[in-house]
Design an enzyme around this catalytic site. Structure first.
Site, short mmCIF file in Angstrom:
data_model
loop_
_atom_site.label_atom_id
_atom_site.label_comp_id
_atom_site.label_asym_id
_atom_site.label_seq_id
_atom_site.Cartn_x
_atom_site.Cartn_y
_atom_site.Cartn_z
N LYS A 1 0.83 -1.21 0.00
CA LYS A 1 0.00 0.00 0.00
C LYS A 1 0.87 1.26 0.00
O LYS A 1 2.07 1.20 0.30
CB LYS A 1 -0.89 -0.01 1.26
N TYR B 1 -12.59 -3.17 -2.32
CA TYR B 1 -13.09 -3.06 -0.94
C TYR B 1 -14.62 -3.02 -0.91
O TYR B 1 -15.20 -2.31 -0.09
CB TYR B 1 -12.51 -1.81 -0.27
N THR C 1 -5.06 -6.86 11.39
CA THR C 1 -5.37 -5.68 10.57
C THR C 1 -4.85 -4.39 11.19
O THR C 1 -4.21 -3.57 10.51
CB THR C 1 -6.90 -5.59 10.35
N ASN D 1 -1.64 0.23 7.13
CA ASN D 1 -1.07 -1.02 7.66
C ASN D 1 -0.24 -1.77 6.62
O ASN D 1 -0.09 -2.98 6.68
CB ASN D 1 -2.17 -1.88 8.26
N HIS E 1 -1.96 -5.30 1.74
CA HIS E 1 -3.21 -6.04 1.56
C HIS E 1 -2.84 -7.47 1.20
O HIS E 1 -1.88 -7.69 0.47
CB HIS E 1 -4.05 -5.44 0.43
N GLU F 1 -9.19 -11.38 -7.01
CA GLU F 1 -8.30 -10.22 -6.87
C GLU F 1 -7.14 -10.30 -7.87
O GLU F 1 -6.74 -9.27 -8.44
CB GLU F 1 -7.78 -10.15 -5.43
N1 UDP Z 1 -9.60 -0.57 7.61
C1 UDP Z 1 -9.76 0.67 8.21
N2 UDP Z 1 -10.49 0.75 9.37
C2 UDP Z 1 -11.07 -0.34 9.95
C3 UDP Z 1 -10.90 -1.60 9.32
C4 UDP Z 1 -10.18 -1.68 8.16
O1 UDP Z 1 -9.26 1.67 7.71
O2 UDP Z 1 -11.72 -0.20 11.00
C5 UDP Z 1 -8.80 -0.67 6.36
C6 UDP Z 1 -7.42 -1.27 6.61
O3 UDP Z 1 -6.48 -0.59 5.77
C7 UDP Z 1 -7.60 -2.71 6.18
C8 UDP Z 1 -8.59 -2.55 5.02
O4 UDP Z 1 -9.46 -1.52 5.45
O5 UDP Z 1 -6.38 -3.31 5.79
C9 UDP Z 1 -9.37 -3.80 4.68
O6 UDP Z 1 -10.03 -4.27 5.83
P1 UDP Z 1 -10.10 -5.82 6.15
O7 UDP Z 1 -11.07 -6.00 7.26
O8 UDP Z 1 -10.34 -6.60 4.89
O9 UDP Z 1 -8.63 -6.13 6.76
P2 UDP Z 1 -7.36 -6.89 6.16
O10 UDP Z 1 -7.86 -8.05 5.35
O11 UDP Z 1 -6.58 -5.89 5.32
O12 UDP Z 1 -6.55 -7.32 7.37
MG MG Z 2 -9.31 -8.06 3.85
#
Ligand code: UDP
Ligand code: MG
Length: 155
Positions: A9, A49, A91, A112, A115, A126
Protein backbone atom coordinates in the site's frame (compact mmCIF):
# COMPACT_ATOMS: atom_id res chain seq x y z
CA UNK A 1 0.23 -24.54 -6.20
CA UNK A 2 -1.74 -21.79 -4.48
CA UNK A 3 -1.46 -18.11 -5.48
CA UNK A 4 -2.37 -14.95 -3.58
CA UNK A 5 -2.66 -11.25 -4.38
CA UNK A 6 -0.65 -8.87 -2.23
CA UNK A 7 -0.64 -5.08 -2.49
CA UNK A 8 2.13 -2.99 -0.98
CA UNK A 9 0.00 0.00 0.00
CA UNK A 10 1.01 3.68 -0.14
CA UNK A 11 1.90 3.38 3.57
CA UNK A 12 4.59 0.88 2.50
CA UNK A 13 5.69 2.65 -0.70
CA UNK A 14 5.88 6.14 0.85
CA UNK A 15 7.87 4.90 3.84
CA UNK A 16 10.41 3.17 1.57
CA UNK A 17 9.58 -0.28 2.95
CA UNK A 18 9.06 -2.03 -0.41
CA UNK A 19 12.45 -3.74 -0.20
CA UNK A 20 11.90 -4.77 3.41
CA UNK A 21 8.60 -6.49 2.63
CA UNK A 22 9.86 -8.12 -0.57
CA UNK A 23 12.91 -9.41 1.35
CA UNK A 24 10.62 -11.05 3.86
CA UNK A 25 8.61 -12.67 1.06
CA UNK A 26 11.72 -14.03 -0.65
CA UNK A 27 13.46 -15.04 2.57
CA UNK A 28 10.42 -17.10 3.51
CA UNK A 29 10.65 -19.02 0.24
CA UNK A 30 7.56 -17.54 -1.39
CA UNK A 31 7.83 -17.30 -5.18
CA UNK A 32 6.99 -13.98 -6.86
CA UNK A 33 5.03 -14.67 -10.07
CA UNK A 34 3.85 -11.16 -10.84
CA UNK A 35 4.91 -7.66 -9.81
CA UNK A 36 3.90 -4.22 -11.03
CA UNK A 37 3.44 -0.62 -9.93
CA UNK A 38 -0.06 0.79 -10.34
CA UNK A 39 -1.89 4.00 -9.49
CA UNK A 40 -5.25 2.88 -8.06
CA UNK A 41 -8.44 4.85 -8.65
CA UNK A 42 -11.82 4.96 -6.96
CA UNK A 43 -13.39 2.54 -9.44
CA UNK A 44 -10.99 -0.32 -8.71
CA UNK A 45 -11.01 0.44 -4.97
CA UNK A 46 -14.81 0.26 -4.82
CA UNK A 47 -14.56 -3.24 -6.30
CA UNK A 48 -11.58 -4.29 -4.21
CA UNK A 49 -13.09 -3.06 -0.94
CA UNK A 50 -16.74 -3.79 -1.85
CA UNK A 51 -17.23 -5.37 1.61
CA UNK A 52 -16.35 -1.99 3.19
CA UNK A 53 -18.02 0.61 0.94
CA UNK A 54 -20.77 1.29 3.49
CA UNK A 55 -18.39 1.72 6.41
CA UNK A 56 -17.77 5.27 7.70
CA UNK A 57 -14.03 4.98 7.15
CA UNK A 58 -14.36 3.99 3.48
CA UNK A 59 -13.73 7.49 1.98
CA UNK A 60 -10.55 7.84 4.04
CA UNK A 61 -9.46 4.31 3.20
CA UNK A 62 -10.02 5.00 -0.47
CA UNK A 63 -8.06 8.28 -0.31
CA UNK A 64 -5.22 6.60 1.59
CA UNK A 65 -4.89 3.98 -1.15
CA UNK A 66 -4.51 6.67 -3.84
CA UNK A 67 -1.88 8.97 -2.31
CA UNK A 68 0.91 7.20 -4.18
CA UNK A 69 1.28 4.26 -6.54
CA UNK A 70 1.13 0.78 -5.04
CA UNK A 71 3.04 -2.41 -5.85
CA UNK A 72 0.87 -5.37 -6.78
CA UNK A 73 2.27 -8.86 -6.36
CA UNK A 74 1.14 -12.37 -7.25
CA UNK A 75 2.78 -14.79 -4.83
CA UNK A 76 2.98 -18.57 -5.11
CA UNK A 77 3.54 -21.31 -2.55
CA UNK A 78 1.88 -24.15 -0.67
CA UNK A 79 -0.83 -22.58 1.54
CA UNK A 80 0.55 -19.16 0.58
CA UNK A 81 -2.75 -17.36 1.29
CA UNK A 82 -2.61 -18.26 5.00
CA UNK A 83 1.17 -18.10 5.19
CA UNK A 84 1.25 -14.52 3.93
CA UNK A 85 -1.76 -13.46 6.04
CA UNK A 86 0.13 -14.66 9.10
CA UNK A 87 3.24 -12.77 7.97
CA UNK A 88 1.10 -9.60 7.58
CA UNK A 89 -0.37 -9.82 11.09
CA UNK A 90 -3.59 -8.42 12.54
CA UNK A 91 -5.37 -5.68 10.57
CA UNK A 92 -4.65 -2.99 13.13
CA UNK A 93 -0.89 -2.55 13.39
CA UNK A 94 -1.22 -1.78 17.08
CA UNK A 95 -2.69 -5.25 17.65
CA UNK A 96 -0.31 -7.07 15.32
CA UNK A 97 2.27 -9.38 16.86
CA UNK A 98 5.92 -8.34 16.76
CA UNK A 99 7.65 -10.20 13.96
CA UNK A 100 4.78 -9.62 11.55
CA UNK A 101 4.98 -6.93 8.87
CA UNK A 102 2.29 -4.82 10.50
CA UNK A 103 3.54 -5.61 14.00
CA UNK A 104 7.03 -4.41 13.10
CA UNK A 105 6.23 -1.39 10.91
CA UNK A 106 2.70 -0.10 11.56
CA UNK A 107 0.98 1.79 14.35
CA UNK A 108 -2.24 2.22 12.37
CA UNK A 109 -5.53 0.47 11.72
CA UNK A 110 -5.61 1.87 8.20
CA UNK A 111 -2.02 2.62 7.15
CA UNK A 112 -1.07 -1.02 7.66
CA UNK A 113 1.33 -1.47 4.72
CA UNK A 114 -0.06 -4.53 2.99
CA UNK A 115 -3.21 -6.04 1.56
CA UNK A 116 -3.40 -9.82 1.28
CA UNK A 117 -6.16 -12.04 -0.13
CA UNK A 118 -8.02 -13.93 2.59
CA UNK A 119 -9.37 -17.03 0.77
CA UNK A 120 -8.86 -19.01 -2.46
CA UNK A 121 -12.01 -17.40 -3.90
CA UNK A 122 -10.88 -13.85 -3.14
CA UNK A 123 -7.34 -14.60 -4.35
CA UNK A 124 -8.68 -15.69 -7.74
CA UNK A 125 -10.97 -12.65 -8.08
CA UNK A 126 -8.30 -10.22 -6.87
CA UNK A 127 -5.54 -11.63 -9.11
CA UNK A 128 -7.87 -11.27 -12.11
CA UNK A 129 -8.76 -7.73 -11.01
CA UNK A 130 -5.18 -6.48 -10.85
CA UNK A 131 -3.33 -8.64 -13.41
CA UNK A 132 -3.91 -9.79 -16.96
CA UNK A 133 -2.82 -13.39 -17.68
CA UNK A 134 0.29 -12.31 -19.62
CA UNK A 135 1.57 -10.41 -16.55
CA UNK A 136 1.74 -13.58 -14.44
CA UNK A 137 4.77 -15.85 -14.77
CA UNK A 138 4.03 -19.23 -13.22
CA UNK A 139 7.66 -20.37 -13.31
CA UNK A 140 9.58 -22.78 -11.11
CA UNK A 141 12.85 -21.28 -9.84
CA UNK A 142 15.96 -23.46 -9.93
CA UNK A 143 16.19 -23.41 -6.12
CA UNK A 144 12.71 -24.97 -5.83
CA UNK A 145 14.07 -28.33 -4.52
CA UNK A 146 15.52 -26.43 -1.55
CA UNK A 147 12.14 -24.92 -0.61
CA UNK A 148 10.06 -28.03 -0.11
CA UNK A 149 10.56 -31.66 0.90
CA UNK A 150 8.88 -34.38 -1.15
CA UNK A 151 6.48 -34.79 1.78
CA UNK A 152 5.23 -31.23 1.30
CA UNK A 153 4.53 -31.84 -2.36
CA UNK A 154 2.38 -34.95 -1.86
CA UNK A 155 -1.23 -33.81 -1.66
N1 UDP B 1 -9.60 -0.57 7.61
C1 UDP B 1 -9.76 0.67 8.21
N2 UDP B 1 -10.49 0.75 9.37
C2 UDP B 1 -11.07 -0.34 9.95
C3 UDP B 1 -10.90 -1.60 9.32
C4 UDP B 1 -10.18 -1.68 8.16
O1 UDP B 1 -9.26 1.67 7.71
O2 UDP B 1 -11.72 -0.20 11.00
C5 UDP B 1 -8.80 -0.67 6.36
C6 UDP B 1 -7.42 -1.27 6.61
O3 UDP B 1 -6.48 -0.59 5.77
C7 UDP B 1 -7.60 -2.71 6.18
C8 UDP B 1 -8.59 -2.55 5.02
O4 UDP B 1 -9.46 -1.52 5.45
O5 UDP B 1 -6.38 -3.31 5.79
C9 UDP B 1 -9.37 -3.80 4.68
O6 UDP B 1 -10.03 -4.27 5.83
P1 UDP B 1 -10.10 -5.82 6.15
O7 UDP B 1 -11.07 -6.00 7.26
O8 UDP B 1 -10.34 -6.60 4.89
O9 UDP B 1 -8.63 -6.13 6.76
P2 UDP B 1 -7.36 -6.89 6.16
O10 UDP B 1 -7.86 -8.05 5.35
O11 UDP B 1 -6.58 -5.89 5.32
O12 UDP B 1 -6.55 -7.32 7.37
MG1 MG C 1 -9.31 -8.06 3.85
Amino acid sequence: MEQTLVILKPSCVERCLIGEVISRIQNRGIIICGMKMMQLDEKILREHYSHLVDRPFFPELCASMMVSPVICLVLKGIDVINVFRSMAGATNGRNAAPGTIRGDFSMSGQANLVHASDSPESAKTEIERFFSPNEIFDYTPSYFPLLYANDDLVK
